[in-house]
Design a protein around this motif. Structure first.
Motif, PDB file in Angstrom:
ATOM      1  N   ILE A 159      40.875 -79.808  71.644  1.00  0.00           N
ATOM      2  CA  ILE A 159      41.227 -80.591  70.462  1.00  0.00           C
ATOM      3  C   ILE A 159      40.580 -80.000  69.222  1.00  0.00           C
ATOM      4  O   ILE A 159      41.225 -79.884  68.175  1.00  0.00           O
ATOM      5  CB  ILE A 159      40.838 -82.074  70.651  1.00  0.00           C
ATOM      6  CG1 ILE A 159      41.683 -82.694  71.772  1.00  0.00           C
ATOM      7  CG2 ILE A 159      40.998 -82.854  69.357  1.00  0.00           C
ATOM      8  CD1 ILE A 159      41.228 -84.076  72.198  1.00  0.00           C
ATOM      9  N   ILE A 160      39.330 -79.600  69.326  1.00  0.00           N
ATOM     10  CA  ILE A 160      38.637 -79.005  68.171  1.00  0.00           C
ATOM     11  C   ILE A 160      39.309 -77.702  67.762  1.00  0.00           C
ATOM     12  O   ILE A 160      39.556 -77.464  66.580  1.00  0.00           O
ATOM     13  CB  ILE A 160      37.141 -78.788  68.485  1.00  0.00           C
ATOM     14  CG1 ILE A 160      36.431 -80.145  68.632  1.00  0.00           C
ATOM     15  CG2 ILE A 160      36.475 -77.943  67.400  1.00  0.00           C
ATOM     16  CD1 ILE A 160      35.044 -80.058  69.233  1.00  0.00           C
ATOM     17  N   LEU A 161      39.623 -76.860  68.724  1.00  0.00           N
ATOM     18  CA  LEU A 161      40.182 -75.538  68.407  1.00  0.00           C
ATOM     19  C   LEU A 161      41.661 -75.571  68.027  1.00  0.00           C
ATOM     20  O   LEU A 161      42.103 -74.767  67.202  1.00  0.00           O
ATOM     21  CB  LEU A 161      40.001 -74.597  69.598  1.00  0.00           C
ATOM     22  CG  LEU A 161      38.570 -74.207  69.936  1.00  0.00           C
ATOM     23  CD1 LEU A 161      38.554 -73.339  71.184  1.00  0.00           C
ATOM     24  CD2 LEU A 161      37.889 -73.500  68.777  1.00  0.00           C
ATOM     25  N   SER A 193      39.350 -74.477  63.965  1.00  0.00           N
ATOM     26  CA  SER A 193      39.156 -73.161  64.570  1.00  0.00           C
ATOM     27  C   SER A 193      38.210 -72.262  63.780  1.00  0.00           C
ATOM     28  O   SER A 193      37.788 -71.223  64.271  1.00  0.00           O
ATOM     29  CB  SER A 193      40.502 -72.468  64.774  1.00  0.00           C
ATOM     30  OG  SER A 193      41.169 -72.337  63.538  1.00  0.00           O
ATOM     31  N   TYR A 194      37.847 -72.660  62.572  1.00  0.00           N
ATOM     32  CA  TYR A 194      36.897 -71.893  61.768  1.00  0.00           C
ATOM     33  C   TYR A 194      35.472 -72.030  62.297  1.00  0.00           C
ATOM     34  O   TYR A 194      34.601 -71.238  61.953  1.00  0.00           O
ATOM     35  CB  TYR A 194      36.953 -72.325  60.295  1.00  0.00           C
ATOM     36  CG  TYR A 194      36.805 -73.807  60.107  1.00  0.00           C
ATOM     37  CD1 TYR A 194      35.553 -74.395  60.053  1.00  0.00           C
ATOM     38  CD2 TYR A 194      37.919 -74.626  60.023  1.00  0.00           C
ATOM     39  CE1 TYR A 194      35.414 -75.757  59.910  1.00  0.00           C
ATOM     40  CE2 TYR A 194      37.791 -75.988  59.870  1.00  0.00           C
ATOM     41  CZ  TYR A 194      36.537 -76.545  59.809  1.00  0.00           C
ATOM     42  OH  TYR A 194      36.408 -77.906  59.671  1.00  0.00           O
ATOM     43  N   GLN A 199      29.085 -73.269  67.628  1.00  0.00           N
ATOM     44  CA  GLN A 199      29.190 -74.567  66.964  1.00  0.00           C
ATOM     45  C   GLN A 199      30.051 -75.539  67.770  1.00  0.00           C
ATOM     46  O   GLN A 199      29.711 -76.713  67.906  1.00  0.00           O
ATOM     47  CB  GLN A 199      29.777 -74.414  65.558  1.00  0.00           C
ATOM     48  CG  GLN A 199      28.825 -73.805  64.553  1.00  0.00           C
ATOM     49  CD  GLN A 199      29.509 -73.555  63.221  1.00  0.00           C
ATOM     50  OE1 GLN A 199      30.592 -72.983  63.158  1.00  0.00           O
ATOM     51  NE2 GLN A 199      28.862 -74.001  62.158  1.00  0.00           N
ATOM     52  N   VAL A 200      31.167 -75.058  68.298  1.00  0.00           N
ATOM     53  CA  VAL A 200      32.043 -75.914  69.099  1.00  0.00           C
ATOM     54  C   VAL A 200      31.313 -76.364  70.365  1.00  0.00           C
ATOM     55  O   VAL A 200      31.315 -77.559  70.702  1.00  0.00           O
ATOM     56  CB  VAL A 200      33.374 -75.211  69.445  1.00  0.00           C
ATOM     57  CG1 VAL A 200      34.201 -76.055  70.404  1.00  0.00           C
ATOM     58  CG2 VAL A 200      34.168 -74.905  68.176  1.00  0.00           C
ATOM     59  N   ALA A 201      30.676 -75.436  71.067  1.00  0.00           N
ATOM     60  CA  ALA A 201      29.933 -75.795  72.278  1.00  0.00           C
ATOM     61  C   ALA A 201      28.838 -76.810  71.948  1.00  0.00           C
ATOM     62  O   ALA A 201      28.677 -77.817  72.657  1.00  0.00           O
ATOM     63  CB  ALA A 201      29.324 -74.548  72.920  1.00  0.00           C
ATOM     64  N   ASP A 202      28.126 -76.575  70.878  1.00  0.00           N
ATOM     65  CA  ASP A 202      27.032 -77.465  70.495  1.00  0.00           C
ATOM     66  C   ASP A 202      27.526 -78.868  70.161  1.00  0.00           C
ATOM     67  O   ASP A 202      26.959 -79.859  70.609  1.00  0.00           O
ATOM     68  CB  ASP A 202      26.268 -76.900  69.297  1.00  0.00           C
ATOM     69  CG  ASP A 202      25.468 -75.652  69.625  1.00  0.00           C
ATOM     70  OD1 ASP A 202      25.241 -75.372  70.819  1.00  0.00           O
ATOM     71  OD2 ASP A 202      25.070 -74.951  68.672  1.00  0.00           O
ATOM     72  N   VAL A 203      28.603 -78.972  69.385  1.00  0.00           N
ATOM     73  CA  VAL A 203      29.087 -80.301  69.004  1.00  0.00           C
ATOM     74  C   VAL A 203      29.676 -81.036  70.211  1.00  0.00           C
ATOM     75  O   VAL A 203      29.515 -82.249  70.339  1.00  0.00           O
ATOM     76  CB  VAL A 203      30.059 -80.249  67.801  1.00  0.00           C
ATOM     77  CG1 VAL A 203      31.453 -79.805  68.201  1.00  0.00           C
ATOM     78  CG2 VAL A 203      30.108 -81.599  67.106  1.00  0.00           C
ATOM     79  N   PRO A 244      42.462 -69.965  71.256  1.00  0.00           N
ATOM     80  CA  PRO A 244      43.760 -69.260  71.236  1.00  0.00           C
ATOM     81  C   PRO A 244      43.570 -67.786  70.839  1.00  0.00           C
ATOM     82  O   PRO A 244      42.772 -67.469  69.959  1.00  0.00           O
ATOM     83  CB  PRO A 244      44.552 -70.006  70.173  1.00  0.00           C
ATOM     84  CG  PRO A 244      43.876 -71.328  70.024  1.00  0.00           C
ATOM     85  CD  PRO A 244      42.438 -71.094  70.357  1.00  0.00           C
ATOM     86  N   LYS A 245      44.282 -66.940  71.509  1.00  0.00           N
ATOM     87  CA  LYS A 245      44.215 -65.498  71.208  1.00  0.00           C
ATOM     88  C   LYS A 245      45.078 -65.215  69.972  1.00  0.00           C
ATOM     89  O   LYS A 245      46.172 -65.727  69.842  1.00  0.00           O
ATOM     90  CB  LYS A 245      44.739 -64.668  72.403  1.00  0.00           C
ATOM     91  CG  LYS A 245      44.088 -64.995  73.721  1.00  0.00           C
ATOM     92  CD  LYS A 245      42.605 -64.721  73.725  1.00  0.00           C
ATOM     93  CE  LYS A 245      41.984 -65.017  75.076  1.00  0.00           C
ATOM     94  NZ  LYS A 245      41.004 -66.048  75.082  1.00  0.00           N
ATOM     95  N   GLU A 246      44.552 -64.412  69.102  1.00  0.00           N
ATOM     96  CA  GLU A 246      45.286 -64.089  67.871  1.00  0.00           C
ATOM     97  C   GLU A 246      46.084 -62.817  68.039  1.00  0.00           C
ATOM     98  O   GLU A 246      45.881 -61.981  68.802  1.00  0.00           O
ATOM     99  CB  GLU A 246      44.325 -63.944  66.701  1.00  0.00           C
ATOM    100  CG  GLU A 246      43.676 -65.271  66.394  1.00  0.00           C
ATOM    101  CD  GLU A 246      42.702 -65.165  65.239  1.00  0.00           C
ATOM    102  OE1 GLU A 246      42.732 -64.176  64.493  1.00  0.00           O
ATOM    103  OE2 GLU A 246      41.910 -66.081  65.089  1.00  0.00           O
TER     104      GLU A 246
END
Length: 136
Positions: free
Chosen positions: A74-76, A98-99, A104-108, A134-136
């Motif tokens: 959901i975050i990404l 995604s920024y 940061q995502v793991a921590d939150v 997601p792969k860019e």
């Protein structure tokens, strides 16, 4: 006598050094609180209670605790579909975040899934986030 003094000094040094070494999960949760305050709190509120009818609660959230890795997605990637949290329906749009870095995502996610009555034993790692991103 010298052996005893050396042994005691060694134990003191060992105990002192261990106090500087923090549990990785606790460190992540501490960093995650700052990420939460800066990026999540304005919608999900200070104690994760959410806003009834608008933003789902994160506190004691059955939806989240079924699979906290879902929060990584959901975050990404954002959220734009109906979900049911603690028996209530939410149909809100959450923009992707995604920024945020993998750390940061793991921590939150670690902070959210271990606060306000939530308890998730597994440590979410930056590698888990990277694998989900997601792969860019």
């Amino acid at each position: 006598m010298n052996k005893i003094v050396i042994t005691v000094l060694g134990l003191v040094l060992l105990l002192g050094a261990s106090s500087f070494m923090q549990d990785p999960k606790k460190a992540s949760i501490t960093r995650g609180q700052e990420v939460y305050v800066n990026y999540c709190q304005s919608c999900h509120m200070e104690k994760g209670e959410g806003v009834d009818g608008s933003f789902p609660p994160l506190a004691k959230a059955d939806y989240l605790m079924k699979d906290p890795k879902r929060a990584i997605n959901i975050i990404l990637k954002g959220q734009n579909e109906e979900i049911r949290v603690n028996g209530k329906v939410y149909n809100m749009m959450m923009a992707e975040q995604s920024y945020l870095t993998d750390e940061q995502v793991a921590d939150v996610v670690n902070y959210i899934s271990n606060s306000w009555g939530n308890s998730y034993k597994t440590l979410i790692t930056p590698a888990m986030v990277k694998a989900t991103r997601p792969k860019e």
